[in-house]
Structures are given as structure tokens and as C-alpha cells.
Design an enzyme around this catalytic site. Sequence first.
Site, PDB file in Angstrom:
ATOM      1  N   ASN A  63     -17.674  15.458 -81.551  1.00  8.68           N
ATOM      2  CA  ASN A  63     -17.262  15.210 -80.168  1.00  8.68           C
ATOM      3  C   ASN A  63     -16.242  16.283 -79.826  1.00  8.68           C
ATOM      4  O   ASN A  63     -15.118  16.244 -80.313  1.00  8.68           O
ATOM      5  CB  ASN A  63     -16.647  13.805 -80.052  1.00  8.68           C
ATOM      6  CG  ASN A  63     -16.009  13.579 -78.698  1.00  8.68           C
ATOM      7  OD1 ASN A  63     -16.334  14.266 -77.732  1.00  8.68           O
ATOM      8  ND2 ASN A  63     -15.090  12.620 -78.620  1.00  8.68           N
ATOM      9  N   GLU A 115     -11.178   7.288 -75.144  1.00  7.54           N
ATOM     10  CA  GLU A 115     -10.437   8.128 -74.185  1.00  7.54           C
ATOM     11  C   GLU A 115     -10.969   7.918 -72.764  1.00  7.54           C
ATOM     12  O   GLU A 115     -10.207   7.944 -71.801  1.00  7.54           O
ATOM     13  CB  GLU A 115     -10.532   9.606 -74.614  1.00  7.54           C
ATOM     14  CG  GLU A 115      -9.677   9.866 -75.848  1.00  7.54           C
ATOM     15  CD  GLU A 115     -10.165  11.001 -76.731  1.00  7.54           C
ATOM     16  OE1 GLU A 115     -11.000  11.808 -76.289  1.00  7.54           O
ATOM     17  OE2 GLU A 115      -9.705  11.065 -77.888  1.00  7.54           O
TER      18      GLU A 115
HETATM   19  C1  PEP Z   1     -13.363  11.214 -81.600  1.00  9.31           C
HETATM   20  O1  PEP Z   1     -13.089  11.998 -80.719  1.00  9.31           O
HETATM   21  O2  PEP Z   1     -14.298  10.414 -81.439  1.00  9.31           O
HETATM   22  C2  PEP Z   1     -12.598  11.250 -82.843  1.00  9.31           C
HETATM   23  C3  PEP Z   1     -12.878  10.394 -83.781  1.00  9.31           C
HETATM   24  O3  PEP Z   1     -11.614  12.202 -82.932  1.00  9.31           O
HETATM   25  P1  PEP Z   1     -10.833  12.651 -84.286  1.00  9.31           P
HETATM   26  O4  PEP Z   1     -11.899  12.896 -85.328  1.00  9.31           O
HETATM   27  O5  PEP Z   1     -10.111  13.893 -83.898  1.00  9.31           O
HETATM   28  O6  PEP Z   1      -9.945  11.521 -84.676  1.00  9.31           O
END
Ligand code: PEP
Length: 250
Positions: free
Chosen positions: A10, A97
Amino acid sequence: MARRKIIAGNWKMNKTPSEAVALVNELKPLVANDDVDVVFCVPAIDIIPAMQAAKGSNICIGAENMYYEESGAYTGEISPAMLVDAGVKYVVLGHSERREYFAETDETVNKKVLKAFEHGITPIICCGESLTQREQGITIDWIRMQIKIAFLNVTAEQAKTAVIAYEPIWAIGTGKTATAEQAQEVCGAIRACIAELYDEATAEAIRIQYGGSVNAKTAPELFAKPDIDGGLVGGASLKPEFGDIVNYKK
Ligand code: PEP
């Protein structure tokens, strides 16, 4: 039958179109692995150039969001038909988010999930508890509620092809990965919830990812758990480390 692992990046709001092309070209040889589905979920403006850069590789380009209407006066939104026309097969829906900053709710997630299936796009449906909810001991109740609403009116045949991403909010972007046991406990509960909503065959088929600060060190133990079928990876998906996560067995 063993479920095929799916490891998705992502990118969030990172990388301009030209940077996206450079990153896909950099990661292409590193993420080569025929045993795993590899998806890069990128900003809407990066989808087409990233798709062109990924041509001929095992990388599938996905979207980070989508609207639930077909077309019309929804300034700034991306429709399912636009994604399909661009060749998109996966879309992340209900990321925490989006829920926190863009008023996404379980109900809008459900509308988007139904629309994605209608257009043949596989949703990566995100769920996850806050730190307060975990400390209050209501994690499983909360996740079950999110899953039940997200899957409202989704058929068993559709549910079988869905991807669920369990992402504890306290672990996203914090460098604090859930332990493999914590992640397995919730992913197991999600599968049990799907079995209740549908049947054992659907629960066995659906793929459940863990997300939250996954890195090359934590991936092998997490992905070895019986109910964890891969990961949704934020920060580390923008780095060569993503290749080590995809090739976690080597
Ligand atoms: C995400 O954006 O879904 C995520 C899990 O981010 P990170 O791996 O940076 O915690």
C-alpha cells in the site's frame, strides 16, 4: 487445498507518476516469485504508468480506494469502471486512514465492496481495532462487527474470492508489529466469523492478510500462521525490503 499467499503493498500518498515507474522497475526483479500473488496498490494517478512499467512481470497493480457510484457529480472520486478500464484487479477498501481522515464508515465500505464485486474487482477489505479497544478487551467483538457489515449482501461465491486485511490501527506505521500469536488469534476469529456468516468452504477459501509494520524480519513468522495468508504492507513496500517480504521463505 492450500490458499495461495497474497502480499500487497500500500503506497499510500507516496510517489509521483515518474517515481512510480522508477520504483516498479527497481522492485520488479526483487519481487519475482511465482508462488505468491504480488500486488502494488498505488495512488490513482500512478495506476496507468505503474501498470505499463509492470508489464511482463508478476506484479499486479491495484488501487487504494474507489467510489461506490457508477458515474456522475462526485468531484474527485474514481469509479469502478475507470479502474476496470485501466486493468485494475484489486482495490483496498476501508483502510483505517480512510476511515480516520475521510469519514469512511462500515456502511460505505459495504457499498464499495458490493460495487467492486459487481465490476469484477477483488476488494482487499480492511478491518482493525484501536489501542483503546484492544486494551478494553473488545478486539474480537469489534472486528466481527466490521466484518459482518462489510459482507452484508455479499454472496458466498463472491466472499470466497475476497481478501480481508486485518490491520490493528496501533500497529500501522508505528513500527510496532503485532506478535504472530496476536495476529493469528484475530485472523482465526475472522475466518470463524466468515464460517458463521456463510459456511466452512467459504471460510477455507477466503484469504486473510495481516498488516501493521510488517517487515522482512517479522514476515516469515506471521505468514507461517495457519490463518494468515499474506500481508498488506505500507512503509516497507516502498523499499527493496519488499522483495525480501515477498520472498519470505528464502
Ligand atoms: C498499511 O498502510 O496498510 C500498513 C500496514 O502500513 P505499515 O506497513 O507502514 O504499518
